[in-house]
Design a protein around this motif. Structure first.
Motif, short mmCIF file in Angstrom:
data_model
loop_
_atom_site.label_atom_id
_atom_site.label_comp_id
_atom_site.label_asym_id
_atom_site.label_seq_id
_atom_site.Cartn_x
_atom_site.Cartn_y
_atom_site.Cartn_z
N GLN A 102 0.85 -1.18 0.00
CA GLN A 102 0.00 0.00 0.00
C GLN A 102 0.89 1.23 0.00
O GLN A 102 1.90 1.27 0.70
CB GLN A 102 -0.88 -0.01 1.24
N ARG A 103 0.49 2.21 -0.82
CA ARG A 103 1.28 3.44 -0.89
C ARG A 103 0.83 4.38 0.21
O ARG A 103 -0.35 4.63 0.37
CB ARG A 103 1.04 4.07 -2.26
N ASN A 104 1.81 4.87 0.99
CA ASN A 104 1.50 5.91 1.96
C ASN A 104 1.22 7.17 1.16
O ASN A 104 2.10 7.67 0.45
CB ASN A 104 2.71 6.11 2.90
N VAL A 129 2.01 -7.93 -12.07
CA VAL A 129 0.93 -7.18 -12.72
C VAL A 129 0.35 -6.13 -11.77
O VAL A 129 0.01 -6.42 -10.62
CB VAL A 129 -0.19 -8.09 -13.29
N ASP A 130 0.29 -4.91 -12.27
CA ASP A 130 -0.27 -3.77 -11.54
C ASP A 130 -0.72 -2.78 -12.62
O ASP A 130 0.01 -2.56 -13.56
CB ASP A 130 0.82 -3.16 -10.65
N PRO A 131 -1.90 -2.25 -12.53
CA PRO A 131 -2.35 -1.36 -13.61
C PRO A 131 -1.46 -0.14 -13.83
O PRO A 131 -1.30 0.31 -14.95
CB PRO A 131 -3.76 -0.93 -13.17
N ALA A 134 3.66 4.25 -11.27
CA ALA A 134 3.66 5.70 -11.05
C ALA A 134 5.04 6.17 -10.56
O ALA A 134 5.92 6.43 -11.37
CB ALA A 134 2.54 6.08 -10.07
N THR A 135 5.26 6.23 -9.23
CA THR A 135 6.60 6.60 -8.74
C THR A 135 7.57 5.42 -8.83
O THR A 135 8.77 5.59 -8.71
CB THR A 135 6.54 7.02 -7.26
N ALA A 136 7.00 4.19 -8.96
CA ALA A 136 7.74 2.93 -8.99
C ALA A 136 8.18 2.46 -7.60
O ALA A 136 8.88 1.45 -7.50
CB ALA A 136 8.93 2.95 -9.94
N GLY A 137 7.78 3.17 -6.56
CA GLY A 137 8.10 2.70 -5.21
C GLY A 137 7.57 1.29 -4.98
O GLY A 137 8.28 0.43 -4.43
N THR A 138 6.34 1.06 -5.41
CA THR A 138 5.71 -0.26 -5.24
C THR A 138 6.46 -1.32 -6.04
O THR A 138 6.72 -2.42 -5.53
CB THR A 138 4.24 -0.19 -5.73
N LEU A 139 6.82 -0.99 -7.26
CA LEU A 139 7.50 -1.98 -8.11
C LEU A 139 8.89 -2.30 -7.56
O LEU A 139 9.28 -3.48 -7.50
CB LEU A 139 7.61 -1.45 -9.55
N LEU A 197 -5.31 7.02 -15.66
CA LEU A 197 -6.63 6.36 -15.57
C LEU A 197 -7.33 6.70 -14.27
O LEU A 197 -8.41 6.20 -14.00
CB LEU A 197 -6.44 4.83 -15.63
N GLY A 198 -6.68 7.52 -13.43
CA GLY A 198 -7.24 7.78 -12.11
C GLY A 198 -6.77 6.71 -11.13
O GLY A 198 -5.72 6.09 -11.33
N ASP A 199 -7.54 6.49 -10.08
CA ASP A 199 -7.20 5.46 -9.09
C ASP A 199 -7.68 4.11 -9.61
O ASP A 199 -8.88 3.82 -9.62
CB ASP A 199 -7.88 5.78 -7.75
N1 U5P Z 1 -1.91 4.33 -8.62
C1 U5P Z 1 -3.11 4.52 -9.28
N2 U5P Z 1 -3.23 5.56 -10.15
C2 U5P Z 1 -2.21 6.42 -10.43
C3 U5P Z 1 -0.99 6.20 -9.76
C4 U5P Z 1 -0.87 5.17 -8.87
O1 U5P Z 1 -4.07 3.78 -9.09
O2 U5P Z 1 -2.37 7.33 -11.26
C5 U5P Z 1 -1.75 3.21 -7.67
C6 U5P Z 1 -1.75 1.86 -8.33
O3 U5P Z 1 -2.75 1.10 -7.75
C7 U5P Z 1 -0.42 1.22 -8.05
C8 U5P Z 1 0.29 2.17 -7.15
O4 U5P Z 1 -0.55 0.01 -7.36
O5 U5P Z 1 -0.53 3.32 -6.98
C9 U5P Z 1 1.64 2.45 -7.79
O6 U5P Z 1 2.19 3.51 -7.26
P1 U5P Z 1 3.74 3.75 -7.26
O7 U5P Z 1 4.30 2.99 -6.12
O8 U5P Z 1 4.31 3.33 -8.60
O9 U5P Z 1 3.83 5.25 -7.06
#
Ligand code: U5P
Length: 206
Positions: A102-104, A129-131, A134-139, A197-199
């Motif tokens: 989960q992203r803080n 797989v993740d839609p 974004a910042t790539a912290g999760t990846l 795409l939003g959230d």
């Molecule tokens: N996320 C979105 N929409 C965005 C950006 C991030 O839904 O426009 C969520 C995704 O669910 C993904 C996570 O799992 O944030 C990735 O964030 P990050 O760690 O790459 O910033």
């Protein structure tokens, strides 16, 4: 680093449909899964096959089969679950390794709250797989986890990726391959991808 933006017309068309404001949960979920199938097709182009002699309807012949322990799909909870059916449609025998991050929303750094990897990770290709990338912290955190479990071949499938995230994963893990339907413009100040795409989690689960 291998970064593939897949320009297939079916992918571009479906992603275009997903970008409309007011799209229903049902439609977004279906499209997320369909685009995931098409990204899987692209990301598995280099799987090794071995020849096998079989008995066919008109006698013996040689066919090609994917060799080894094959693939584990790694959906990142919760939004990654939206892509899982589409990847499984293409690789029905794949093992699934589930991770929860989960992203803080203030620091944008990920917190790992679940990790259930399948066995023999050292022998498998992992398809994360993740839609959204974004910042790539999760990846980066997910790849750290997979490498700690012995995984050597890792690919990531994302509907949309941000240039900022691609730079970060390239610096941290240049050996990881990225497949995405679109490299978008940028991140906004809240870490959301524009136009994006939003959230994705909210769009898939409501
Ligand atoms: N996320 C979105 N929409 C965005 C950006 C991030 O839904 O426009 C969520 C995704 O669910 C993904 C996570 O799992 O944030 C990735 O964030 P990050 O760690 O790459 O910033």
């Amino acid at each position: 680093m291998k970064i593939v933006e897949v320009h297939h017309p079916l992918i571009q068309h479906k992603l275009g449909l997903m970008r409309r404001a007011g799209i229903s949960t049902k439609e977004f979920r279906e499209l997320a899964s369909e685009v995931a199938s098409l990204l899987t097709y692209e990301a598995t182009k280099d799987l090794e096959t071995v020849e096998q002699r079989i008995e066919g309807w008109a006698g013996p012949l040689t066919v090609h089969q994917i060799k080894g322990k094959k693939v584990t799909i790694v959906p990142i909870l919760r939004a990654g679950l939206g892509m899982l059916p589409g990847v499984l449609d293409m690789i029905p025998a794949a093992k699934v390794s589930v991770v929860g991050l989960q992203r803080n929303e203030e620091t944008l750094e990920p917190i790992t709250y679940y990790e259930k990897l399948t066995g023999r990770m050292d022998e498998r290709i992992a398809l994360i797989v993740d839609p959204m990338l974004a910042t790539a912290g999760t990846l980066v955190a997910t790849v750290d986890m997979l490498k700690a479990a012995g995984c050597k071949r890792i690919k990531g499938l994302f509907l949309v990726a941000a240039p900022e995230g691609l730079k970060r994963i390239e610096a941290a893990h240049p050996d990881v391959e990225i497949y995405t339907a679109s490299i978008d413009e940028r991140l906004n100040e809240h870490g959301y991808i524009l136009p994006g795409l939003g959230d994705a989690g909210d769009k898939i689960f409501g």
